[in-house]
Each structure stands twice: as structure tokens, then as C-alpha cells.
Motif scaffolding. Structure first.
Motif, short mmCIF file in Angstrom:
data_model
loop_
_atom_site.label_atom_id
_atom_site.label_comp_id
_atom_site.label_asym_id
_atom_site.label_seq_id
_atom_site.Cartn_x
_atom_site.Cartn_y
_atom_site.Cartn_z
N THR A 30 66.32 -10.97 -14.17
CA THR A 30 67.31 -11.05 -15.26
C THR A 30 68.51 -10.18 -14.86
OG1 THR A 30 66.59 -9.18 -16.68
CG2 THR A 30 65.45 -11.29 -16.96
N SER A 55 68.67 -14.27 -10.89
CA SER A 55 68.39 -14.81 -12.22
C SER A 55 67.80 -16.19 -12.02
CB SER A 55 69.67 -14.86 -13.06
OG SER A 55 70.62 -15.69 -12.45
N ARG A 115 63.13 -5.28 -18.96
CA ARG A 115 63.98 -6.30 -18.35
C ARG A 115 65.45 -5.99 -18.64
NH1 ARG A 115 61.45 -10.20 -14.98
NH2 ARG A 115 59.29 -10.36 -15.63
N ASN A 156 67.94 -7.95 -19.29
CA ASN A 156 68.57 -8.70 -20.40
C ASN A 156 68.32 -8.02 -21.74
OD1 ASN A 156 65.88 -9.39 -20.42
ND2 ASN A 156 66.21 -11.58 -20.75
N TYR A 190 77.12 -10.16 -17.62
CA TYR A 190 76.61 -10.31 -18.99
C TYR A 190 77.73 -10.33 -20.02
CZ TYR A 190 71.54 -10.17 -18.24
OH TYR A 190 70.25 -10.49 -17.91
#
Ligand code: GLN
Length: 250
Positions: A35, A41, A167, A169, A193
């Protein structure tokens, strides 16, 4: 007569072993935490994509290796490599003193830095030295250099303001949720992001100097040498520059 039987048995055993080896080529296990775009990813179909994924594909191809990606929490990668559950780790992993005690790294293949991100509407002005005094809460990914920086910034007195996630994310969803004030993470990942999720912005300048390396089990000189030779080819062939532009120049 007896001799002949023994000889025959040995011969058969040899043949069996050879066919077994030829039949199933060893598949290397490559650990990562996927992630972490633009390094690693998964696309909609579950394929592993990113700068690191292209780099490891090049190295494997160059050496005739077959491999599979093992996508696990970042803070478990070194343990699993030490135990032999993984053969290689490529995970935007910073070469640092602590890790060097436990695993061997390839030559550096990427220069990186930690950076702070906040929600878009954040109006307060603060520097690294103000974070503890202002009682700000920090989200980080567990076991990362960003987590270590955050520990230093908060100190023992404010360590309760550290929020760690398995993680990467989760770090961003936590920041967007408003439960923390800021996040610390590698700069290109922050930018990716922010571009994808919105609602966040970079705060201040990058504040560490780090280099990423590919990790193997301690003492596996043969594999480090092969990886380094392939990395050199990656650069001299111009492919490194192409991959850099593909994943970082947006
Ligand atoms: N570069 C950071 C580290 O090595 C973060 C890596 C990651 O989260 N994948 O700790």
C-alpha cells in the motif's frame, strides 16, 4: 551381482533427483508492503505495480529468477527474511543501522526523505520542534523510519500521541478522519496519496536523508552481488531513468 544392483539403485536415485530439480524451479519469495505507491501497490486486478515492482522484475529477469510477491505488514518483513520465509525484501526500505545488523542490503537504489502531511484545512503553523509542545497527534506506519522520527519528535512525555498502523494506507485514512493532526511518511508516497485521495497537503520541507536498499538474508553475498550487478545494468542501460520518469515525474 550385488555391486550391479547398488550401482543401478544409485543411478536411479540420481535420475530421480535430476528430474525433480528440473521439474520445479525454485520460486523466490519477495516480500513487500503493497500500500506504498508509487513504489508498490496493487492495480484493480490485484497485479503488483510500482517503481520497486519494476526494479525487482528487471533484476529477476536479468538473473533468470522466478519469484512471487508476498504482501505483508512492513514491520514483519525483516523478521520473515531472517527466518528464511522470504528470500528478498523490496519495500521502499531505508538502509539504517538497526536493520543492517540483521540483514544485508544491496547498494542504494533510491534517495528518500520523510515529510509531514496535514489535512487541507490545517491553518496552524508549526515546525518539528513545536509538535510535542502543541500536543499534536501523529500517525505513522509501524516499524518505519517515519515511526522512529515521530518517537524522537514526541519524546517520552508525549509518546501517547503516537498512532501506529500496520499498513501505509491506514495512516492516510486516519489523518483524513481527524483523529490525528499530522502524518509522517516518505515524500513520494505522501504526494501520491494526496493526489489520489485529496483533502490533505504537504507541511514544510523534507527533513531526513535516507537511501533505499534491497534486503536479503545476512551473509547471502552471492545474492547481494547478483542484485548489485543487475542494478548497475539497470542504470547503465538507461532503464532506471525510464522507470524514474514513469513513476515519479507526474
Ligand atoms: N522508508 C521507510 C522505512 O524504511 C518506510 C518504508 C515503508 O513503509 N514501506 O522505514
Amino acid at each position: 551381482m550385488k555391486k550391479r544392483v547398488v550401482l543401478l539403485a544409485v543411478l536411479m536415485l540420481c535420475l530421480l533427483t535430476i528430474s525433480a530439480c528440473a521439474g520445479e524451479k525454485e520460486v523466490l519469495k519477495v516480500g513487500t508492503e503493497a500500500t506504498f505507491p508509487p513504489f508498490e501497490s496493487q492495480d484493480e486486478d490485484g497485479n503488483y505495480i510500482g517503481f520497486d515492482m519494476d526494479v525487482i522484475a528487471f533484476i529477476a529477469e536479468d538473473n533468470g529468477w522466478e519469484y512471487e510477491i508476498v504482501n505483508i505488514a512492513f514491520d514483519t518483513l525483516i523478521d520473515k527474511l531472517e527466518k528464511g520465509d522470504l528470500d528478498i525484501v523490496i519495500a521502499a526500505m531505508t538502509i539504517d543501522d538497526e536493520r543492517v545488523q540483521r540483514v544485508d542490503f544491496s547498494n542504494p537504489y533510491y534517495d528518500a526523505s520523510q515529510i509531514i502531511i496535514v489535512r487541507e484545512e490545517e491553518a496552524r503553523e508549526f515546525g518539528l520542534d513545536d509538535i510535542a509542545a502543541m500536543d499534536l497527534k501523529i500517525a505513522v506506519q509501524m516499524g518505519t523510519t517515519g515511526a522512529e522520527e515521530a518517537q524522537g519528535i514526541l519524546g517520552d512525555d508525549k509518546i501517547h500521541n503516537l498512532y501506529e498502523f500496520k499498513r501505509a494506507n491506514e495512516v492516510f485514512t486516519e489523518l483524513l478522519s481527524g483523529r490525528v493532526d499530522l502524518a509522517i511518511i516518505d515524500q513520494p508516497v505522501a504526494q501520491k496519496y494526496i493526489a489520489e485521495m485529496g483533502g490533505m497537503k504537504i507541511h514544510g520541507a523534507p527533513f531526513t536523508e535516507e537511501k533505499f536498499g534491497i534486503a536479503v538474508q545476512k551473509g547471502n553475498k552471492d545474492m547481494v552481488d547478483k542484485i548489485n550487478a543487475s542494478l548497475e545494468k539497470l542504470v547503465s542501460s538507461g532503464e532506471y531513468q525510464a522507470l524514474y520518469e514513469k513513476w515519479f515525474d507526474e
